[in-house]
Design an enzyme around this catalytic site. Structure first.
Site, PDB file in Angstrom:
ATOM      1  N   LYS A 222      33.174  35.150  45.321  1.00  0.00           N
ATOM      2  CA  LYS A 222      31.763  35.520  45.427  1.00  0.00           C
ATOM      3  C   LYS A 222      30.967  34.495  46.227  1.00  0.00           C
ATOM      4  O   LYS A 222      30.060  34.847  46.978  1.00  0.00           O
ATOM      5  CB  LYS A 222      31.152  35.696  44.044  1.00  0.00           C
ATOM      6  CG  LYS A 222      31.661  36.952  43.373  1.00  0.00           C
ATOM      7  CD  LYS A 222      31.004  37.172  42.021  1.00  0.00           C
ATOM      8  CE  LYS A 222      31.851  38.113  41.220  1.00  0.00           C
ATOM      9  NZ  LYS A 222      31.219  39.343  40.828  1.00  0.00           N
TER      10      LYS A 222
ATOM     11  N   LYS B 281      27.919  32.294  37.067  1.00  0.00           N
ATOM     12  CA  LYS B 281      28.907  33.324  37.414  1.00  0.00           C
ATOM     13  C   LYS B 281      30.192  32.721  37.940  1.00  0.00           C
ATOM     14  O   LYS B 281      30.176  31.747  38.699  1.00  0.00           O
ATOM     15  CB  LYS B 281      28.325  34.272  38.479  1.00  0.00           C
ATOM     16  CG  LYS B 281      27.212  35.151  37.934  1.00  0.00           C
ATOM     17  CD  LYS B 281      26.617  36.047  39.001  1.00  0.00           C
ATOM     18  CE  LYS B 281      27.483  37.241  39.311  1.00  0.00           C
ATOM     19  NZ  LYS B 281      26.748  38.236  40.137  1.00  0.00           N
TER      20      LYS B 281
ATOM     21  N   GLY C 154      32.960  42.054  35.110  1.00  0.00           N
ATOM     22  CA  GLY C 154      31.893  41.570  34.232  1.00  0.00           C
ATOM     23  C   GLY C 154      32.259  40.305  33.464  1.00  0.00           C
ATOM     24  O   GLY C 154      31.530  39.892  32.559  1.00  0.00           O
TER      25      GLY C 154
ATOM     26  N   GLU D  63      23.301  31.995  40.053  1.00  0.00           N
ATOM     27  CA  GLU D  63      22.375  32.934  40.684  1.00  0.00           C
ATOM     28  C   GLU D  63      21.107  32.977  39.848  1.00  0.00           C
ATOM     29  O   GLU D  63      21.150  32.816  38.635  1.00  0.00           O
ATOM     30  CB  GLU D  63      22.982  34.350  40.735  1.00  0.00           C
ATOM     31  CG  GLU D  63      23.982  34.560  41.833  1.00  0.00           C
ATOM     32  CD  GLU D  63      24.571  35.978  41.832  1.00  0.00           C
ATOM     33  OE1 GLU D  63      24.034  36.863  41.149  1.00  0.00           O
ATOM     34  OE2 GLU D  63      25.582  36.169  42.529  1.00  0.00           O
TER      35      GLU D  63
ATOM     36  N   LYS E 284      30.233  49.355  34.259  1.00  0.00           N
ATOM     37  CA  LYS E 284      29.618  50.665  34.424  1.00  0.00           C
ATOM     38  C   LYS E 284      30.161  51.689  33.431  1.00  0.00           C
ATOM     39  O   LYS E 284      31.359  51.702  33.159  1.00  0.00           O
ATOM     40  CB  LYS E 284      29.876  51.164  35.846  1.00  0.00           C
ATOM     41  CG  LYS E 284      29.327  50.214  36.899  1.00  0.00           C
ATOM     42  CD  LYS E 284      30.020  50.365  38.248  1.00  0.00           C
ATOM     43  CE  LYS E 284      29.622  49.240  39.186  1.00  0.00           C
ATOM     44  NZ  LYS E 284      30.493  49.172  40.379  1.00  0.00           N
TER      45      LYS E 284
ATOM     46  N   GLU F 127      27.733  46.151  46.976  1.00  0.00           N
ATOM     47  CA  GLU F 127      26.907  46.267  45.777  1.00  0.00           C
ATOM     48  C   GLU F 127      25.628  45.457  45.934  1.00  0.00           C
ATOM     49  O   GLU F 127      25.668  44.310  46.405  1.00  0.00           O
ATOM     50  CB  GLU F 127      27.685  45.775  44.555  1.00  0.00           C
ATOM     51  CG  GLU F 127      28.923  46.607  44.257  1.00  0.00           C
ATOM     52  CD  GLU F 127      29.587  46.261  42.925  1.00  0.00           C
ATOM     53  OE1 GLU F 127      30.244  47.129  42.372  1.00  0.00           O
ATOM     54  OE2 GLU F 127      29.441  45.101  42.462  1.00  0.00           O
TER      55      GLU F 127
ATOM     56  N   GLU G 299      27.905  41.738  45.667  1.00  0.00           N
ATOM     57  CA  GLU G 299      29.286  41.481  46.070  1.00  0.00           C
ATOM     58  C   GLU G 299      29.799  42.695  46.828  1.00  0.00           C
ATOM     59  O   GLU G 299      29.161  43.753  46.817  1.00  0.00           O
ATOM     60  CB  GLU G 299      30.184  41.213  44.857  1.00  0.00           C
ATOM     61  CG  GLU G 299      30.336  42.402  43.940  1.00  0.00           C
ATOM     62  CD  GLU G 299      31.507  42.246  42.967  1.00  0.00           C
ATOM     63  OE1 GLU G 299      32.400  41.414  43.204  1.00  0.00           O
ATOM     64  OE2 GLU G 299      31.537  43.005  41.993  1.00  0.00           O
TER      65      GLU G 299
ATOM     66  N   ARG H 266      37.880  47.961  48.218  1.00  0.00           N
ATOM     67  CA  ARG H 266      38.848  48.964  47.744  1.00  0.00           C
ATOM     68  C   ARG H 266      38.103  50.240  47.412  1.00  0.00           C
ATOM     69  O   ARG H 266      36.885  50.306  47.505  1.00  0.00           O
ATOM     70  CB  ARG H 266      39.510  48.445  46.474  1.00  0.00           C
ATOM     71  CG  ARG H 266      38.445  48.058  45.440  1.00  0.00           C
ATOM     72  CD  ARG H 266      39.011  47.784  44.082  1.00  0.00           C
ATOM     73  NE  ARG H 266      38.077  47.069  43.233  1.00  0.00           N
ATOM     74  CZ  ARG H 266      37.097  47.618  42.540  1.00  0.00           C
ATOM     75  NH1 ARG H 266      36.886  48.913  42.601  1.00  0.00           N
ATOM     76  NH2 ARG H 266      36.299  46.892  41.787  1.00  0.00           N
TER      77      ARG H 266
ATOM     78  N   ARG I  70      32.460  57.827  32.176  1.00  0.00           N
ATOM     79  CA  ARG I  70      33.805  57.279  31.941  1.00  0.00           C
ATOM     80  C   ARG I  70      34.194  57.515  30.484  1.00  0.00           C
ATOM     81  O   ARG I  70      33.542  56.992  29.578  1.00  0.00           O
ATOM     82  CB  ARG I  70      33.834  55.783  32.250  1.00  0.00           C
ATOM     83  CG  ARG I  70      33.446  55.459  33.678  1.00  0.00           C
ATOM     84  CD  ARG I  70      33.693  53.987  33.993  1.00  0.00           C
ATOM     85  NE  ARG I  70      33.220  53.642  35.324  1.00  0.00           N
ATOM     86  CZ  ARG I  70      33.505  52.492  35.934  1.00  0.00           C
ATOM     87  NH1 ARG I  70      34.266  51.587  35.327  1.00  0.00           N
ATOM     88  NH2 ARG I  70      33.030  52.239  37.150  1.00  0.00           N
TER      89      ARG I  70
HETATM   90  P1  ADP Z   1      31.675  41.691  38.503  1.00  0.00           P
HETATM   91  O1  ADP Z   1      32.353  41.375  39.811  1.00  0.00           O
HETATM   92  O2  ADP Z   1      32.235  40.942  37.356  1.00  0.00           O
HETATM   93  O3  ADP Z   1      31.541  43.164  38.263  1.00  0.00           O
HETATM   94  P2  ADP Z   1      28.982  41.526  39.584  1.00  0.00           P
HETATM   95  O4  ADP Z   1      28.564  40.354  40.356  1.00  0.00           O
HETATM   96  O5  ADP Z   1      29.342  42.762  40.361  1.00  0.00           O
HETATM   97  O6  ADP Z   1      30.196  41.118  38.636  1.00  0.00           O
HETATM   98  O7  ADP Z   1      27.869  41.907  38.524  1.00  0.00           O
HETATM   99  C1  ADP Z   1      28.073  42.897  37.532  1.00  0.00           C
HETATM  100  C2  ADP Z   1      26.764  43.227  36.841  1.00  0.00           C
HETATM  101  O8  ADP Z   1      26.227  42.071  36.197  1.00  0.00           O
HETATM  102  C3  ADP Z   1      25.644  43.680  37.763  1.00  0.00           C
HETATM  103  O9  ADP Z   1      25.724  45.056  38.061  1.00  0.00           O
HETATM  104  C4  ADP Z   1      24.422  43.339  36.946  1.00  0.00           C
HETATM  105  O10 ADP Z   1      24.178  44.283  35.935  1.00  0.00           O
HETATM  106  C5  ADP Z   1      24.827  42.032  36.288  1.00  0.00           C
HETATM  107  N1  ADP Z   1      24.400  40.875  37.129  1.00  0.00           N
HETATM  108  C6  ADP Z   1      25.176  40.153  37.956  1.00  0.00           C
HETATM  109  N2  ADP Z   1      24.478  39.179  38.561  1.00  0.00           N
HETATM  110  C7  ADP Z   1      23.209  39.277  38.118  1.00  0.00           C
HETATM  111  C8  ADP Z   1      21.989  38.546  38.358  1.00  0.00           C
HETATM  112  N3  ADP Z   1      21.955  37.505  39.192  1.00  0.00           N
HETATM  113  N4  ADP Z   1      20.866  38.944  37.709  1.00  0.00           N
HETATM  114  C9  ADP Z   1      20.888  39.988  36.835  1.00  0.00           C
HETATM  115  N5  ADP Z   1      21.990  40.701  36.567  1.00  0.00           N
HETATM  116  C10 ADP Z   1      23.146  40.366  37.183  1.00  0.00           C
END
Ligand code: ADP
Length: 450
Positions: free
Chosen positions: A118, A160, A167, A202, A239, A277, A290, A294, A339
């Site tokens: 990331k 993160k 998640g 973040e 999700k 995303e 991110e 895929r 789902r």
């Molecule tokens: P993963 O790769 O584990 O799925 P993501 O970076 O795609 O993680 O984030 C998954 C979810 O986590 C996002 O859709 C959002 O709901 C929450 N999230 C991630 N980063 C943030 C942030 N900086 N602020 C608020 N919510 C976040």
């Protein structure tokens, strides 16, 4: 590039079957791989041929690159489709396929490298002029440094995992008081899940929407987007319900986000299907979160409103063909996916593996059930407990919700516990019906949805 004649699908469950269905329609032979736990699985029965790849734990079977490659060679497959999860975002596997002369149906290893971690993806996106969620572009070495940076950008912040996914390895931190425990737990979860404890920061966005853009690129330099999916109905950052169009997007915002997603894909010389995303804040500013390099779980909703078969497109691109369209299609009507999990919402969503003694799958107009199970099948306890994705289409959002409810009312699964009632409660919730639900919706409404 030559036509693909035989595809090994390096996956299991619903996605393996979904990929094989398109292969069959294209006249392409299919090869399944299976672990000890999957001898009787539906994807094995669906394929023309099946090859055993090892014991139940995926680390000893579906994730062992050499076993998958050996299976492909033994079967004479000229291509591998990775599905999602498992080896689908593993750049070294892509290189191994290349070295073995087998086509990997997905992006080049270099694009995966650029978007994999990331932090690296964020740095690349900043360079390309794509807005990212404010924060660091490097992992943070010490807790002291992390505290200092957090104070600088202001709480709340999100710790993160740089190598994150699913998640995991994510912690919201409200202030200095809970910093130490969050730092420690984010790091140890990251190490456990990804073998990499690098963590970055973040800014925590309040009440954001998760809106993602499907992109597609061919090997001739054409890059398009296929509109968005709204994925804000999440439990523990994962999700549960997805829909398209997003009820909060104006046509202007859709085309702006689409353009930025295309720019992101171009910046890493992307090829194939990918998803960019974004988080959209309350002011409707959007930030890169991110890129998933895929096919996504939720791709059927895009297929419903575009009329495209994304797996067929992936295969065409892998064969070197040009994209059949050069701009985003207007979304037609509305699609919702839920789902269906073998889990018990009343027991903290504990997985409920076991034997399905009775199964009735919904049908009727514009209902699609992408499933990996059948009556008499035993859902194993070693893999993700998702048993099916139910998706529907209707001319309007209101009708799509009604259709999804109707379809779920037909869904009967006996012998194991599922989240079907929970899904129905989500679709019936006023906030969902109204259409402006943020990523905190399911968490906030946890008790009313039980
Ligand atoms: P993963 O790769 O584990 O799925 P993501 O970076 O795609 O993680 O984030 C998954 C979810 O986590 C996002 O859709 C959002 O709901 C929450 N999230 C991630 N980063 C943030 C942030 N900086 N602020 C608020 N919510 C976040």
């Amino acid at each position: 590039m030559p036509k693909i004649r035989k595809v090994l699908v390096a996956n299991r469950g619903e996605i393996a079957i979904r990929v094989m269905r398109t292969c069959k329609e294209l006249g392409i032979a299919t090869v399944a791989v299976y672990s000890e736990a999957d001898r009787a699985a539906l994807h094995v029965r669906t394929a023309d041929q099946a090859i055993f790849v090892g014991p139940p734990p995926s680390r000893e079977s579906y994730l062992v690159q050499q076993r998958i490659l050996d299976a492909a060679k033994a079967a004479g497959a000229d291509a591998i489709h990775p599905g999602y999860g498992f080896l689908s975002e593993n750049a070294s596997f892509v290189r191994a396929c290349e070295a073995a002369g087998i086509t990997f149906i997905g992006p080049p290893a270099s694009a995966m490298d650029a978007m994999g971690e990331k932090t690296r993806a964020r740095a690349n996106m900043i360079k390309a002029g794509v807005p990212v969620v404010p924060g660091t572009t490097e992992p943070i070495a010490t807790e002291a440094e992390a505290r200092e940076y957090a104070q600088k950008i202001g709480f709340p912040i999100m710790l993160k995992a740089a190598g994150g996914g699913g998640g995991k390895g994510m912690r919201r931190v409200e202030g200095l008081g809970d910093f130490e425990s969050a730092w420690r737990s984010a790091k140890s979860e990251a190490l456990n899940a990804f073998g990499n404890d690098a963590v970055y920061i973040e800014k925590y966005l309040e009440k954001p929407h998760h809106v993602e853009i499907q992109v597609f690129a061919d090997t001739h330099g054409n890059v398009i987007h296929l509109n968005e999916r709204e994925c804000s109905a999440q439990r523990r950052h994962q999700k549960v319900v997805e829909e398209t169009p997003s009820p909060i997007l104006t046509p202007e915002l859709r085309s702006k986000m689409g353009e930025v997603a295309v720019k992101a894909a171009k910046a890493v010389n992307y090829v194939g299907a990918g998803t960019v995303e974004f988080l959209v804040d309350v002011h409707r500013n959007f930030y890169f979160l991110e890129m998933n390099t895929r096919l996504q779980v939720e791709h059927p909703v895009t297929e419903w409103v575009t009329g495209l078969d994304l797996v067929a497109l992936q295969i065409k691109v892998a064969e070197g063909e040009k994209l059949p369209l050069l701009q985003a299609p207007e979304p037609q009507g509305h699609s919702i996916e839920v789902r269906v999990y073998a889990e018990d919402p009343s027991r903290n969503f504990m997985p409920s593996p076991g034997k399905i003694t009775y199964l009735r799958v919904p049908g009727g107009p514009n209902v699609r059930d992408d499933s990996g199970v059948f009556p008499g099948y035993t859902v194993p306890n070693v893999y993700d407990p998702m048993i099916s994705k139910l998706s529907v289409w209707a001319p309007t959002r209101r009708e799509a919700i009604a259709r999804a409810q109707r379809a779920l009312s037909e869904y009967v699964v006996k012998g194991i516990t599922t989240n079907i009632r929970y899904l129905r409660a989500i679709l019936a919730h006023p906030e969902f019906v109204e259409g402006d639900y943020d990523t905190g919706f399911l968490g906030r409404e946890h008790t009313t949805l039980q």
